[in-house]
Structure formats: structure tokens, C-alpha cells
Design a protein around this motif. Structure first.
Motif, mmCIF file in Angstrom:
data_model
loop_
_atom_site.group_PDB
_atom_site.id
_atom_site.type_symbol
_atom_site.label_atom_id
_atom_site.label_comp_id
_atom_site.label_asym_id
_atom_site.label_seq_id
_atom_site.Cartn_x
_atom_site.Cartn_y
_atom_site.Cartn_z
ATOM 1 N N SER A 186 0.842 -1.199 0.000
ATOM 2 C CA SER A 186 0.000 0.000 0.000
ATOM 3 C C SER A 186 0.877 1.248 0.000
ATOM 4 O O SER A 186 1.673 1.469 0.917
ATOM 5 C CB SER A 186 -0.927 -0.019 1.221
ATOM 6 O OG SER A 186 -1.828 -1.114 1.132
ATOM 7 N N LEU A 187 0.683 2.045 -1.029
ATOM 8 C CA LEU A 187 1.515 3.215 -1.278
ATOM 9 C C LEU A 187 0.688 4.491 -1.160
ATOM 10 O O LEU A 187 -0.547 4.448 -1.186
ATOM 11 C CB LEU A 187 2.139 3.117 -2.676
ATOM 12 C CG LEU A 187 2.959 1.848 -2.935
ATOM 13 C CD1 LEU A 187 3.344 1.753 -4.408
ATOM 14 C CD2 LEU A 187 4.201 1.843 -2.049
ATOM 15 N N PRO A 188 1.336 5.656 -1.038
ATOM 16 C CA PRO A 188 0.571 6.905 -0.938
ATOM 17 C C PRO A 188 -0.103 7.256 -2.254
ATOM 18 O O PRO A 188 0.296 6.789 -3.325
ATOM 19 C CB PRO A 188 1.640 7.934 -0.564
ATOM 20 C CG PRO A 188 2.907 7.361 -1.117
ATOM 21 C CD PRO A 188 2.782 5.880 -0.961
ATOM 22 N N GLY A 189 -1.132 8.085 -2.165
ATOM 23 C CA GLY A 189 -1.822 8.561 -3.355
ATOM 24 C C GLY A 189 -1.855 10.078 -3.355
ATOM 25 O O GLY A 189 -1.093 10.738 -2.644
ATOM 26 N N GLU A 190 -2.748 10.627 -4.138
ATOM 27 C CA GLU A 190 -2.889 12.079 -4.192
ATOM 28 C C GLU A 190 -3.568 12.574 -2.914
ATOM 29 O O GLU A 190 -4.333 11.864 -2.279
ATOM 30 C CB GLU A 190 -3.728 12.478 -5.416
ATOM 31 C CG GLU A 190 -3.103 12.075 -6.746
ATOM 32 C CD GLU A 190 -1.794 12.809 -7.008
ATOM 33 O OE1 GLU A 190 -1.688 13.982 -6.575
ATOM 34 O OE2 GLU A 190 -0.891 12.219 -7.622
ATOM 35 N N GLY A 191 -3.303 13.809 -2.557
ATOM 36 C CA GLY A 191 -3.964 14.388 -1.392
ATOM 37 C C GLY A 191 -2.982 14.709 -0.288
ATOM 38 O O GLY A 191 -1.813 14.309 -0.318
ATOM 39 N N GLY A 192 -3.481 15.402 0.727
ATOM 40 C CA GLY A 192 -2.594 15.895 1.772
ATOM 41 C C GLY A 192 -2.646 15.118 3.059
ATOM 42 O O GLY A 192 -2.234 15.634 4.100
ATOM 43 N N LYS A 193 -3.144 13.868 3.028
ATOM 44 C CA LYS A 193 -3.269 13.146 4.295
ATOM 45 C C LYS A 193 -1.951 12.504 4.742
ATOM 46 O O LYS A 193 -1.872 11.934 5.818
ATOM 47 C CB LYS A 193 -4.353 12.074 4.200
ATOM 48 C CG LYS A 193 -3.982 10.848 3.388
ATOM 49 C CD LYS A 193 -5.047 9.761 3.539
ATOM 50 C CE LYS A 193 -4.623 8.471 2.860
ATOM 51 N NZ LYS A 193 -5.586 7.370 3.088
ATOM 52 N N TYR A 194 -0.928 12.593 3.886
ATOM 53 C CA TYR A 194 0.342 11.927 4.195
ATOM 54 C C TYR A 194 1.370 12.931 4.693
ATOM 55 O O TYR A 194 1.391 14.087 4.278
ATOM 56 C CB TYR A 194 0.880 11.226 2.946
ATOM 57 C CG TYR A 194 -0.095 10.258 2.337
ATOM 58 C CD1 TYR A 194 -0.336 9.022 2.929
ATOM 59 C CD2 TYR A 194 -0.807 10.595 1.187
ATOM 60 C CE1 TYR A 194 -1.256 8.135 2.386
ATOM 61 C CE2 TYR A 194 -1.727 9.707 0.640
ATOM 62 C CZ TYR A 194 -1.952 8.487 1.240
ATOM 63 O OH TYR A 194 -2.867 7.614 0.712
ATOM 64 N N VAL A 195 2.241 12.460 5.600
ATOM 65 C CA VAL A 195 3.302 13.331 6.092
ATOM 66 C C VAL A 195 4.334 13.556 4.990
ATOM 67 O O VAL A 195 4.500 12.738 4.088
ATOM 68 C CB VAL A 195 3.992 12.721 7.329
ATOM 69 C CG1 VAL A 195 2.996 12.558 8.470
ATOM 70 C CG2 VAL A 195 4.645 11.380 6.999
#
Length: 405
Positions: A186-195
């Protein structure tokens, strides 16, 4: 989902769990038979973790808001958290995760490289403010008992620790009769929920890819935790709907945020890597899957009742109760169903989910034996009472899915 496979219906029919509007949605309670299944699962996980070098801790379900600001949960996960509670001049929160607490336990004193990897495990409560529309049975709840652990290790140890966690997960699935439908990176996607921190994300992803070598997996963008990528072990219900049960993560973010360190062989401070891992995920989701996977016919070691004792008539009552006594003294969960509970056929049908049925007629009573029927339809025949108790005890202690050898 087919009705027979719905854990909510089976859970109520088998008196495993239920809910009450006065307790609130997403807050199920466990009935005695369900508590047996949960307890056995929790004890199994603890013993498995101990054998793998984990040390168990307990930590509170509350934390100050500042704790979750440091961990990043407040900025990136607050929509899924319950509102703060005022305690004088402070604000405290029901925790949505155990990892910030374990980070504090790690940094409670100075650490040396000789202690690493340090494996900390806990079966602990956490709370998530799920919307009412997505709540259901045990699969989506607001009060969660999580089988969680965090390994604090050097960078060179991280891949092996993640790989070892995957091996533990496979071992547990074999013992529980669970099949993984697929492994997902599971990798990051678009958006600002990730550090932020592209370099840390890249390093963690590369290490997880190494841990997955030899395992077929798929990649999924947008499914990462807010602080890093993760390996999700997916399961499917009888209707083909997929959910995550187990996870393994490599985290550089929280060690940095909490200022974690260890003294290396060079005498200098170094930053540890934090490996998050959960063998069976939440106890609630695991039990829900087990109910559906086995249709309520749990493996021997998990079964609320392991042995049903069925005398043919009242004349065999004393011999049957002696079997009950011996089984109970050996730690076997046993139920007695006498003739007052109906015909023998009706009692056998009522005990259809019990792994072992011991029928005692006149011939068996005279020889201190029992005619043994297995849940899968096999009839073993007459077995000595002591031998039956020994075999059921061995099968339970083995914690596998085999009924009889």
C-alpha cells in the motif's frame, strides 16, 4: 453475502456477541461463548509472540492531545478520532493507535544497540470515530482490541524483522484455518493526508519490497498509512468482499518525531527504525472472519464447547457425568446433554458444531467407553474414556485444524 455466512446472524444464533442501543452503535459486547473464542485467540497470539522474542506491555487508552500532535495523528487522522475531553487545563483523547504509546515506552530510558531489535507487543484497546453508516457486526466497530506490536531496530535489521512478521502471519493463518486472498503493498496517493518526507517514503518502500521477495503481491496507491507505506494481508469473506486483516509497516517518521535513539557501537546516537506489525489485526475483525470462514464450526482449540457428552438413556447418566468430570479436570470445555433435552438424534443435531460428540449407551457404559462421532460426519467408534480425553486435549493443545489422527 449468503445468509449462512453472515457473521452477524451466526454470532447471534450461537450466542457469541450482540449489541444494545444503550451501549451505542459499533460497541458490541461479548457473550460467554464468544468470550471463550476471543480469549483463546488472544492467548494464542501472546504465546506466538513470546516464542518470537516479543515482550508484552500495557499502555493506557487515553493520551494528551500533544502526544498525537507529535505523532502526526492529530494533523492527519483527526477526522477518525473522537473529540478531545477536557481535564482541567489539558485535553485528552481516546487513542486511535498504539504506536505513539510504544514510542514513549521505548524512549523511557537510554537504549543500546545490544538491545536491538527490541520487540514490544500489546493486545490493547483503541477507538475510532467511524460513521454510523459503515458500522456492522464485528467488522467495523468503534471500540477495537488490536493485536499490535512495534519492533525498534537498526536499519540493517529492518528487512529481516518485516520478513519475520510475515512468517508469523502465515503461521497464524495456518493454525486458524484462514487463507490470505492476496498481499498488497500500500503506497501513498494524491492528497494531503500523508506526512512529508519523500526520501523517507522511498527508503521505507524499498525495504518493504525486499521483505516481499518471493511473495506474489500487488501495489495499491492511496492505501498507505499517513506516516508510511505498508504491507496489507488481505482476506475475503464468502461473498468475495475484501478486507485487511494483518499489516507490516516500516516507519522512519515516528522515530524522528519522537526523537528516538540508541547508542551504537561507535558510542554515538543513532536513529532506530520502527517496524509496525499486526498478526491478526483487530480481534473483532479476526473473530468475524473466523465465524464466516468456519460457519461457526471453529477449530478444536477455539470452539466454545469442545466435547458434547450424550447418554442414550438415564441409565448411562452416572457414566456420562464421570466423563464430563474427567474432561473438565483436563481443561476441556464440555457440555452434557441428557435425555431430558430430547431424543438422541435431536441432541446430536443440536451439537452439530461441537468438534467431538461422545455417545454413551449400555454397551459403552459397561466398558467405560464412548462411541465417538466427529463434527465432520466421521464415526470413530468406541474409544476408552481416558483415551478420548487425552486425544481431545492433544488436539486442543496442538492449536491446528485437524480433528483426529
Amino acid at each position: 453475502m449468503e445468509a449462512h455466512a453472515d457473521h452477524r446472524r451466526l454470532g447471534r444464533e450461537l450466542d457469541l456477541f450482540d449489541t444494545d442501543p444503550l451501549m451505542g452503535a459499533g460497541l458490541p459486547y461479548w457473550l460467554p461463548d464468544g468470550a471463550v473464542v476471543r480469549h483463546e485467540l488472544e492467548e494464542y497470539v501472546r504465546e506466538l509472540e513470546l516464542s518470537a522474542g516479543y515482550r508484552h506491555v500495557y499502555s493506557p487508552v487515553l493520551g494528551k492531545r500533544e502526544l498525537y500532535e507529535i505523532s502526526g495523528h492529530w494533523d492527519h487522522y483527526s477526522d477518525d478520532m473522537f473529540p478531545p475531553m477536557r481535564l482541567g487545563s489539558e485535553e485528552v483523547l481516546l487513542r486511535p493507535s498504539l504506536c505513539p504509546h510504544h514510542a514513549l515506552i521505548y524512549r523511557s530510558r537510554a537504549r543500546s544497540y545490544r538491545e536491538l531489535p527490541l520487540r514490544i507487543a500489546e493486545l490493547g484497546g483503541m477507538y475510532r470515530s467511524e460513521l454510523s453508516g459503515v458500522l456492522g457486526g464485528l467488522t467495523r466497530v468503534r471500540s477495537i482490541q488490536l493485536n499490535d506490536a512495534h519492533v525498534f531496530c537498526t536499519l540493517d535489521q529492518a528487512v529481516e524483522e518485516a520478513s519475520a512478521a510475515l512468517r508469523l502471519i502465515r503461521r497464524a493463518y495456518d493454525d486458524l484455518g484462514i487463507e490470505a486472498s492476496r498481499y498488497r503493498l500500500s503506497l501513498p496517493g494524491e492528497g494531503g493526508k500523508y506526512v512529508a518526507g519523500p526520501e523517507l517514503w522511498s527508503r521505507a518502500t524499498a525495504l518493504l519490497r525486499k521483505a516481499l521477495e518471493g511473495i506474489e503481491y500487488e501495489e495499491a496507491e492511496g492505501e498507505a498509512a499517513f506516516y508510511g507505506p505498508k504491507i496489507d494481508v488481505q482476506i475475503s469473506d464468502p461473498a468475495g468482499r475484501e478486507a485487511t486483516l494483518s499489516t507490516v509497516q516500516i516507519d522512519f517518521h515516528q522515530p524522528e518525531r519522537f526523537g528516538l535513539s540508541y547508542i551504537g557501537p561507535d558510542g554515538a546516537k543513532h536513529r532506530p527504525v520502527m517496524v509496525h506489525r499486526s498478526i491478526v489485526g483487530s480481534v473483532e475483525r479476526a473473530v468475524a472472519h473466523l465465524i464466516e470462514r468456519h460457519g461457526g464450526a471453529f477449530p478444536v482449540w477455539l470452539a466454545p464447547v469442545q466435547l458434547a457428552v450424550l447418554p442414550v438413556s438415564e441409565a448411562q447418566e452416572a457414566h456420562s457425568l464421570e466423563l464430563v468430570r474427567q474432561a473438565e479436570s483436563s481443561g476441556i470445555r464440555v457440555a452434557y446433554a441428557g435425555p431430558d433435552q430430547g431424543s438422541l438424534g435431536a441432541r446430536i443435531r443440536a451439537a452439530r458444531l461441537v468438534p467431538y460428540q461422545a455417545v454413551i449407551g449400555e454397551r459403552e457404559a459397561s466398558g467405560e467407553r464412548a462411541a465417538v462421532r466427529l463434527r465432520d460426519g466421521r464415526q470413530v467408534g468406541a474409544v476408552g474414556v481416558a483415551e478420548l480425553v487425552r486425544r481431545v486435549g492433544e488436539r486442543s493443545a496442538a492449536r491446528g485444524t485437524l480433528l483426529w489422527e
